[in-house]
Design a protein around this motif. Sequence first.
Motif, PDB file in Angstrom:
ATOM      1  N   LEU A   1       0.803  -1.220   0.000  1.00  0.00           N
ATOM      2  CA  LEU A   1       0.000   0.000   0.000  1.00  0.00           C
ATOM      3  C   LEU A   1       0.842   1.279   0.000  1.00  0.00           C
ATOM      4  O   LEU A   1       0.460   2.268  -0.633  1.00  0.00           O
ATOM      5  N   VAL A   2       1.972   1.268   0.714  1.00  0.00           N
ATOM      6  CA  VAL A   2       2.733   2.519   0.856  1.00  0.00           C
ATOM      7  C   VAL A   2       4.206   2.370   0.498  1.00  0.00           C
ATOM      8  O   VAL A   2       4.973   3.320   0.636  1.00  0.00           O
ATOM      9  N   GLY A   3       4.637   1.203   0.039  1.00  0.00           N
ATOM     10  CA  GLY A   3       6.028   1.005  -0.343  1.00  0.00           C
ATOM     11  C   GLY A   3       6.367   1.646  -1.672  1.00  0.00           C
ATOM     12  O   GLY A   3       5.496   2.204  -2.363  1.00  0.00           O
ATOM     13  N   PRO A   4       7.615   1.577  -2.089  1.00  0.00           N
ATOM     14  CA  PRO A   4       8.045   2.253  -3.320  1.00  0.00           C
ATOM     15  C   PRO A   4       7.388   1.705  -4.580  1.00  0.00           C
ATOM     16  O   PRO A   4       7.291   2.422  -5.583  1.00  0.00           O
TER      17      PRO A   4
ATOM     18  N   TRP B   1      -7.350   1.578  -2.821  1.00  0.00           N
ATOM     19  CA  TRP B   1      -6.853   0.429  -2.076  1.00  0.00           C
ATOM     20  C   TRP B   1      -6.735  -0.791  -2.984  1.00  0.00           C
ATOM     21  O   TRP B   1      -5.737  -1.520  -2.947  1.00  0.00           O
ATOM     22  N   SER B   2      -7.724  -1.004  -3.817  1.00  0.00           N
ATOM     23  CA  SER B   2      -7.752  -2.199  -4.658  1.00  0.00           C
ATOM     24  C   SER B   2      -6.647  -2.214  -5.705  1.00  0.00           C
ATOM     25  O   SER B   2      -6.310  -3.283  -6.236  1.00  0.00           O
TER      26      SER B   2
ATOM     27  N   ASP C   1      -2.897  -6.775  -6.772  1.00  0.00           N
ATOM     28  CA  ASP C   1      -1.980  -7.659  -7.508  1.00  0.00           C
ATOM     29  C   ASP C   1      -0.617  -7.726  -6.816  1.00  0.00           C
ATOM     30  O   ASP C   1      -0.036  -8.806  -6.671  1.00  0.00           O
ATOM     31  N   LEU C   2      -0.108  -6.569  -6.400  1.00  0.00           N
ATOM     32  CA  LEU C   2       1.173  -6.554  -5.693  1.00  0.00           C
ATOM     33  C   LEU C   2       1.062  -7.312  -4.375  1.00  0.00           C
ATOM     34  O   LEU C   2       1.967  -8.067  -3.998  1.00  0.00           O
ATOM     35  N   ALA C   3      -0.048  -7.136  -3.682  1.00  0.00           N
ATOM     36  CA  ALA C   3      -0.261  -7.835  -2.415  1.00  0.00           C
ATOM     37  C   ALA C   3      -0.277  -9.345  -2.617  1.00  0.00           C
ATOM     38  O   ALA C   3       0.294 -10.101  -1.810  1.00  0.00           O
TER      39      ALA C   3
ATOM     40  N   ALA D   1      -5.298  -8.972   1.946  1.00  0.00           N
ATOM     41  CA  ALA D   1      -5.864  -8.600   0.654  1.00  0.00           C
ATOM     42  C   ALA D   1      -6.901  -9.674   0.281  1.00  0.00           C
ATOM     43  O   ALA D   1      -6.869 -10.776   0.822  1.00  0.00           O
ATOM     44  N   PRO D   2      -7.828  -9.368  -0.646  1.00  0.00           N
ATOM     45  CA  PRO D   2      -7.934  -8.127  -1.412  1.00  0.00           C
ATOM     46  C   PRO D   2      -8.473  -6.968  -0.574  1.00  0.00           C
ATOM     47  O   PRO D   2      -9.172  -7.178   0.414  1.00  0.00           O
TER      48      PRO D   2
END
Length: 362
Positions: free
Chosen positions: A160-163, A171-172, A176-178, A186-187
């Motif tokens: 959510l807040v990483g590079p 949020w949604s 995919d990254l999650a 997630a989701p």
Amino acid sequence: MTFGKQARIVVMVSLLALVISACGGGTTDTTTAGGGTDTSAADGGSATTASGAAGSVVVSGSSTVEPVTALVGQNWGADNPEVAISVEGPGTGDGLARFCNNEIDIADASRAIDEDEIALCEEAGVEYVELLIGLDGLSVITSANNADVTCLDFNDLYALVGPESEGFANWSDANDLAAELGAGHAPYPEAPLVITAPGEESGTYDFFVETVIEPIQEERAPEDLDGDGENDYFTRADYQASPNDNVIIEGVAGNDTSLGWVGFAFFTANEGTVAAVEVDGGEGCVAPSIETVADGSYPISRPLFIYVKTNDLASRPELASFVDFYLSDEGITATTEAGYVATPDLEATRTAWEDAKAAAGG
């Protein structure tokens, strides 16, 4: 209730009352009268300046530690009217930069001094002692109206807040990254992701990056982005960043699908308008509380420090007395009164201070 972001205590000769601002961005003026005796903090006693002492004590740094030091200044200053006390909270990094540039007496810090800052202090000839004064639980927060997000693990936070989350507007968008990271919660909801959080000058930002972001980023994308020979770790840059914790609280409280992080005392002072998101550091979801911070079960717990310049301590009775009082039984209660957790080994802190005074001839 919010704590003062730029609370300042400035002594004026005619005023005996002490007032510390409870709102962000303000300053507080006060004057105090002196003439007490100096009782060492080593035995837990209270301390005031030696008779006739005057001068000033200038403190800058962490906005997290600021309410503690401001309260100490209020309580100590009541017995020391001729000493001007200034306490401000622009951020740990800014405070330590001033400290290592020999501009202030004490640096409040919500993280340990880093290697670059140590080098700056050494270059400037600034000698100091590190004093642990309490513990904090860095609190991940959202709006009190957000019932869809109650717990996040480190992989969720990175998603959510990483590079790699730069540009995620909802949020949604992080789903995919999650999934790739194996995030446990997630989701995420189909809702705007509105982030208000500390900026890079803040020790709260530094600690969050070091604890939550760096281990994951190092594994996924170790890069030397600025060519300095070291890897760089950071959050996404596209959010409202502020050194003012009141601005963060207002931003998070003002949007139902918000996200941010602040020190524990700022969360508890505003509970009801913001809600703490439980954090899973690998052993299940844990909410920040006095108990979970104290026993270390809350996974984003951290130490709180003051750094005291010792170069001219022997000739600065006002500075020595201020720190004596800070570490006395009476003074150190400011840590818990401000909403944090008492240091687990106050005697070790007192011993470090007494050793520093002895070495400085104080």
